[in-house]
Scaffold this motif. Structure first.
Motif, mmCIF file in Angstrom:
data_model
loop_
_atom_site.group_PDB
_atom_site.id
_atom_site.type_symbol
_atom_site.label_atom_id
_atom_site.label_comp_id
_atom_site.label_asym_id
_atom_site.label_seq_id
_atom_site.Cartn_x
_atom_site.Cartn_y
_atom_site.Cartn_z
ATOM 1 N N GLY A 176 0.790 -1.230 0.000
ATOM 2 C CA GLY A 176 0.000 0.000 0.000
ATOM 3 C C GLY A 176 0.811 1.263 0.000
ATOM 4 N N ARG A 177 2.090 1.163 0.029
ATOM 5 C CA ARG A 177 3.021 2.290 -0.071
ATOM 6 C C ARG A 177 4.422 1.748 -0.328
ATOM 7 N NH1 ARG A 177 3.343 2.465 5.878
ATOM 8 N NH2 ARG A 177 1.600 3.900 6.084
ATOM 9 N N PRO A 178 5.304 2.598 -0.835
ATOM 10 C CA PRO A 178 5.121 3.990 -1.236
ATOM 11 C C PRO A 178 4.552 4.102 -2.651
ATOM 12 C CG PRO A 178 7.395 3.353 -1.591
ATOM 13 C CD PRO A 178 6.710 2.158 -0.977
ATOM 14 N N LEU A 179 4.055 5.308 -2.966
ATOM 15 C CA LEU A 179 3.778 5.613 -4.358
ATOM 16 C C LEU A 179 5.113 5.733 -5.085
ATOM 17 C CD1 LEU A 179 0.995 8.331 -4.002
ATOM 18 C CD2 LEU A 179 0.698 5.923 -4.599
ATOM 19 N N ILE A 180 5.191 5.200 -6.296
ATOM 20 C CA ILE A 180 6.461 5.145 -7.018
ATOM 21 C C ILE A 180 6.379 5.980 -8.293
ATOM 22 C CG2 ILE A 180 8.052 3.640 -8.281
ATOM 23 C CD1 ILE A 180 7.289 1.394 -6.345
#
Length: 316
Positions: A167-171
């Motif tokens: 659910g993370r991180p945004l890449i």
């Protein structure tokens, strides 16, 4: 909810002011600057031909941020003007032996945390980041010397899968707009097709910000622009040696406001060196590093990046 929600609201207010045609920078400043970047490592494991590291010099070549500097910033509540801090500048962040601890300490203040990596390794604790930028420049003719391309690609794919599950991180897969960058984009889209199908992973390009640093213009062609820059009134970056500087492009000793080891961030922000840079920008009597700069307002770029992350988070 971010502890420093006021930092987000303040940044939103700054963004509105910056786009107003009636805004006069001389009449506006902030009580505490946003900390754009903290350079945790000035060392790097790669030797890239397009990297401007070789054209900037520092008297204090300290490789890694001291934990005492970070602890001092936290104790002084120096993050109260911040909302999103990136742990990067001139080096490779993952080389810092205590990076995991640094990530957790900065996140404990309530701000979101990101960093940019050349992708030579992906330790598990990077999953605790909010945002991660991975440099994927030219995967057919590698321009990041000492990088094993098949190993790199496999590493990116494996970490992206973990991040999607976690659910993370945004890449962000990032490509610098160097000669041939359009072909590099096409290659990256093909190689990372499955990863880019997820909302948690995107591909972006960014301008080459250091053309005039690598290939200086003659003085009679400077400044390259007199467009307004709001960084002297709004934002700072902190080098691994503790020096506080004006922005993410100030990799050397060209602009030093003070050192966190000697003063608080508030004292530095209210000090003579910051006032001096502001006057230079008001009078357009720029020092060389600012005269060469054609990417004005890194603080606005940072805000745009953060708002894009927030939009992607709401969609995921």
């Amino acid at each position: 909810m971010c502890k420093y929600t006021n930092g987000i609201f303040e940044a939103d207010r700054k963004a509105q002011l910056m786009t107003s045609p009636t805004f006069k920078v001389a009449t506006f400043t902030v009580d505490m600057p946003e900390i754009y970047q903290i350079e945790v490592s000035s060392a790097c494991n790669l030797v890239c031909g397009m990297c401007p590291r070789r054209v900037y010099t520092r008297k204090d070549k300290q490789a890694f941020l001291e934990m005492g500097v970070l602890d001092k910033l936290i104790a002084e509540d120096a993050f109260r003007g911040s909302y999103f801090v990136e742990l990067q500048m001139a080096g490779e962040p993952t080389l810092h032996p205590r990076l995991e601890e640094i990530i957790h300490k900065v996140k404990s203040t309530g701000v979101q945390v990101g960093l940019s990596t050349n992708g030579h390794m992906f330790p598990e604790f990077l999953l605790d980041l909010d945002h991660l930028t991975i440099s994927v420049d030219n995967l057919e003719r590698d321009i990041r010397f000492r990088r094993n391309i098949p190993h790199f690609i496999a590493g990116v794919k494996a970490f992206a899968a973990k991040a999607a599950s976690h659910g993370r991180p945004l890449i962000d897969l990032q490509i610098i707009e160097l000669p041939g960058w359009e072909d590099a984009v096409a290659t990256a889209k093909k190689i990372f097709r499955n990863e880019l199908a997820r909302s948690s992973c995107t591909l972006r390009t960014v301008p080459d910000c250091f053309i005039t640093a690598m290939d200086p213009l003659p003085e009679d062609q400077l400044p390259v622009t007199t467009d307004r820059c709001f960084n002297p009134w709004m934002s700072v970056s902190i080098q691994a040696n503790g020096n506080v500087t004006s922005c993410c492009f100030a990799w050397g000793d060209d602009v030093i406001f003070g050192n966190i080891k000697d003063k608080t961030l508030k004292e530095i922000w209210e000090g003579e060196e910051v006032a001096k840079l502001r006057e230079e920008h008001q009078t357009q009597n720029y020092r060389p590093i600012c005269a060469r700069c054609y990417i004005r307002n890194p603080v606005a770029l940072h805000w745009n990046m953060f708002t894009d992350y927030r939009r992607r988070e709401s969609c995921s």
